[in-house]
Write a protein that holds these residues in place. Structure first.
Motif, PDB file in Angstrom:
ATOM      1  N   UNK A  43     105.055 -59.585  27.765  1.00 46.19           N
ATOM      2  CA  UNK A  43     103.636 -59.433  28.117  1.00 46.19           C
ATOM      3  C   UNK A  43     102.740 -59.973  27.000  1.00 46.19           C
ATOM      4  N   UNK A  44     103.094 -59.674  25.744  1.00 46.06           N
ATOM      5  CA  UNK A  44     102.218 -60.040  24.640  1.00 46.06           C
ATOM      6  C   UNK A  44     102.473 -61.397  24.036  1.00 46.06           C
ATOM      7  N   UNK A  45     103.562 -62.066  24.448  1.00 42.82           N
ATOM      8  CA  UNK A  45     103.889 -63.350  23.823  1.00 42.82           C
ATOM      9  C   UNK A  45     102.844 -64.413  24.143  1.00 42.82           C
ATOM     10  N   UNK A  46     102.368 -64.442  25.383  1.00 41.91           N
ATOM     11  CA  UNK A  46     101.295 -65.360  25.782  1.00 41.91           C
ATOM     12  C   UNK A  46     100.060 -64.511  26.038  1.00 41.91           C
ATOM     13  N   UNK A  47      99.217 -64.385  25.029  1.00 43.71           N
ATOM     14  CA  UNK A  47      98.114 -63.433  25.074  1.00 43.71           C
ATOM     15  C   UNK A  47      96.824 -64.129  25.482  1.00 43.71           C
ATOM     16  N   UNK A  48      96.257 -63.675  26.584  1.00 43.93           N
ATOM     17  CA  UNK A  48      94.972 -64.165  27.061  1.00 43.93           C
ATOM     18  C   UNK A  48      93.992 -62.993  27.099  1.00 43.93           C
ATOM     19  N   UNK A  49      92.729 -63.317  27.327  1.00 51.86           N
ATOM     20  CA  UNK A  49      91.743 -62.235  27.429  1.00 51.86           C
ATOM     21  C   UNK A  49      92.079 -61.303  28.587  1.00 51.86           C
ATOM     22  N   UNK A  50      92.510 -61.870  29.706  1.00 54.44           N
ATOM     23  CA  UNK A  50      92.856 -61.034  30.865  1.00 54.44           C
ATOM     24  C   UNK A  50      94.020 -60.106  30.534  1.00 54.44           C
ATOM     25  N   UNK A  51      95.009 -60.618  29.808  1.00 53.27           N
ATOM     26  CA  UNK A  51      96.148 -59.773  29.451  1.00 53.27           C
ATOM     27  C   UNK A  51      95.751 -58.694  28.453  1.00 53.27           C
ATOM     28  N   UNK A  52      94.885 -59.020  27.525  1.00 53.83           N
ATOM     29  CA  UNK A  52      94.440 -58.022  26.564  1.00 53.83           C
ATOM     30  C   UNK A  52      93.684 -56.897  27.273  1.00 53.83           C
ATOM     31  N   UNK A  53      92.836 -57.249  28.225  1.00 51.42           N
ATOM     32  CA  UNK A  53      92.116 -56.219  28.969  1.00 51.42           C
ATOM     33  C   UNK A  53      93.069 -55.412  29.845  1.00 51.42           C
ATOM     34  N   UNK A  54      94.103 -56.072  30.385  1.00 53.03           N
ATOM     35  CA  UNK A  54      95.107 -55.336  31.158  1.00 53.03           C
ATOM     36  C   UNK A  54      95.852 -54.353  30.264  1.00 53.03           C
ATOM     37  N   UNK A  55      96.160 -54.750  29.037  1.00 53.86           N
ATOM     38  CA  UNK A  55      96.814 -53.852  28.084  1.00 53.86           C
ATOM     39  C   UNK A  55      95.923 -52.652  27.788  1.00 53.86           C
ATOM     40  N   UNK A  56      94.626 -52.897  27.597  1.00 49.37           N
ATOM     41  CA  UNK A  56      93.689 -51.800  27.321  1.00 49.37           C
ATOM     42  C   UNK A  56      93.645 -50.819  28.483  1.00 49.37           C
ATOM     43  N   UNK A  57      93.631 -51.331  29.708  1.00 51.52           N
ATOM     44  CA  UNK A  57      93.545 -50.437  30.868  1.00 51.52           C
ATOM     45  C   UNK A  57      94.857 -49.707  31.113  1.00 51.52           C
TER      46      UNK A  57
END
Length: 446
Positions: free
Chosen positions: A53-67
């Motif tokens: 999940x974190x290897x290719x980090x985008x803004x959308x993925x970071x927000x998904x991690x936060x949620x």
């Protein structure tokens, strides 16, 4: 109105009768929100999932991690609050356990009110909340350990150990989730991340997960830390046993370094200290400690063997218990001397990373934030691995087993009194096993 006045008068009378103990008891109050969150199920994760999940980090993925954190943390806290509520009231009235309950309740109320994270600014505010809560909960484990020792006799030791196992396992899980998100956030905002950053194929870490933890490097680092601590405690003239490594010395696997350092550090600390204290002749060299590293298709196994006299027979049945066994008073005194132990490493005093990492491993881990692989955020176990040798807490082995089992590993101890001890630490090498959690269903079935 009359009934309410009567209840208030009775409450005041109880407060006067109980004296100072009343302030220690947690404020039980009905909470429909807690009932709602307890019905939710935790969503377990694996090291492999976190890595992919974190290897290719985008803004959308970071927000998904936060949620994910936003929903998962209050869910797991709610289950632990309900566990505490099911204990006998006289147990939870213990001031240390009551403090834990109140701190968990504050965190739960705080987290459940966080709205959906929809922007980077929202995420920044949420990360500040995570950092604050991690710091606030720094004293949870010593308070739990002191509390269960003080209430011994009010509940069975078996029930106490089940409670501690559940609480600590859940705490590990929450800190992994929170610290991983904080590390990913730092990665996303680092200078070396972004659409214009050069592609890197030598990525060493994803958040808090180091992709190629080398067992030999970790053993060397932990041995150096322990040897330094024991030299300071026993004096510069103390003779330390040699650490001999054998086997598959280049075995590497994805793992969280602080977890490894804690487990291996505790085992080496026990072995080195036992050999030093067991020596009867000052003229002979102390017997070496042998560390055998074995790599299989799915596991890496470390056997740590010493000739430190073994575990006394009267202690052997209680190795894995948080509440049973002798030396209760000594454990209480030592735990009280480290009131913020096992929280984040701001507790007294925290060694620099170089103090417990080999130069090669420190170079890899210490430069992660510069290369955008992780934050400078430290793990939660640094202060524990740097505690003074004389502070025997009685929780090192059971906690090490919890950390080993959390990612589907194991820890076993075989002792021959009068000779020495063999410790077997098995680590899942593939990172594809989900974290080991205790659910409400399994708790209710006990």
């Amino acid at each position: 109105m009359h009934a309410a006045t009567t209840r208030a008068r009775l409450a005041a009378q109880c407060t006067r009768a109980l004296g100072t103990h009343a302030s220690a008891a947690p404020a039980w109050r009905p909470s429909s929100a807690l009932d709602e969150w307890v019905q939710r199920h935790a969503r377990p994760i694996s090291l492999r999932q976190l890595t992919f999940f974190g290897r290719t980090l985008t803004e959308a993925r970071l927000l998904a991690s936060a949620n994910y954190c936003r929903l998962e943390l209050p869910t797991r806290l709610a289950h632990r609050l309900r566990d505490i509520q099911t204990l006998p009231y006289v147990v939870v009235a213990n001031p240390h356990l009551a403090h834990v309950y109140e701190s968990y309740l504050r965190a739960f109320e705080r987290f459940r009110r966080v709205p959906a994270v929809r922007s980077l600014d929202d995420n920044a505010r949420y990360c500040a909340l995570l950092e604050h809560t991690l710091a606030e909960h720094a004293a949870v484990i010593p308070r739990l350990a002191i509390g269960v020792l003080e209430v011994r006799g009010l509940v069975t030791p078996e029930a106490t150990d089940r409670f501690m196992t559940t609480m600590l396992r859940s705490r590990i899980s929450r800190r992994v989730i929170a610290e991983q998100h904080l590390a990913l956030t730092a990665t996303f905002h680092s200078p070396c991340h972004g659409p214009h950053a050069p592609l890197r194929h030598d990525q060493e870490a994803v958040g808090e997960i180091f992709l190629r933890c080398n067992a030999r490097e970790i053993v060397h680092a932990c041995a150096k830390t322990t040897q330094d601590l024991i030299t300071r405690a026993y004096g510069p003239d103390v003779q330390l046993p040699q650490i001999k490594l054998y086997g598959h010395l280049e075995a590497a696997f994805p793992y969280i370094p602080s977890h490894l350092e804690y487990m291996i550090g505790e085992l080496l600390r026990n072995s080195i200290q036992a050999v030093v204290e067991q020596r009867t002749s000052q003229h002979a060299d102390p017997p070496p400690i042998e560390v055998l590293i074995c790599e299989t298709a799915q596991h890496v196994i470390l056997r740590i063997s010493d000739q430190g006299g073994g575990v006394p027979n009267e202690l052997l049945p209680y190795l894995w218990s948080f509440s049973k066994g002798p030396r209760r008073e000594t454990r209480l005194q030592n735990l009280a001397r480290v009131p913020t132990l096992l929280g984040k490493p701001q507790e007294p005093p925290v060694p620099e990373p170089a103090a417990h990492l080999s130069s090669e491993l420190h170079q890899k881990l210490g430069t992660r934030s510069q290369h955008g692989d992780a934050s400078a955020h430290h793990g939660s176990l640094s202060s524990l691995t740097s505690r003074a040798p004389h502070l025997r807490l009685g929780i090192g082995l059971p906690m090490s087993r919890l950390y080993a089992e959390y990612w589907a590993g194991s820890l076993e101890i075989h002792s021959l009194e009068g000779y020495g001890t063999d410790a077997f630490l098995q680590i899942s090498k593939l990172g594809n096993k989900n974290e080991r959690l205790t659910t409400r269903a399994s708790m209710d079935a006990i």
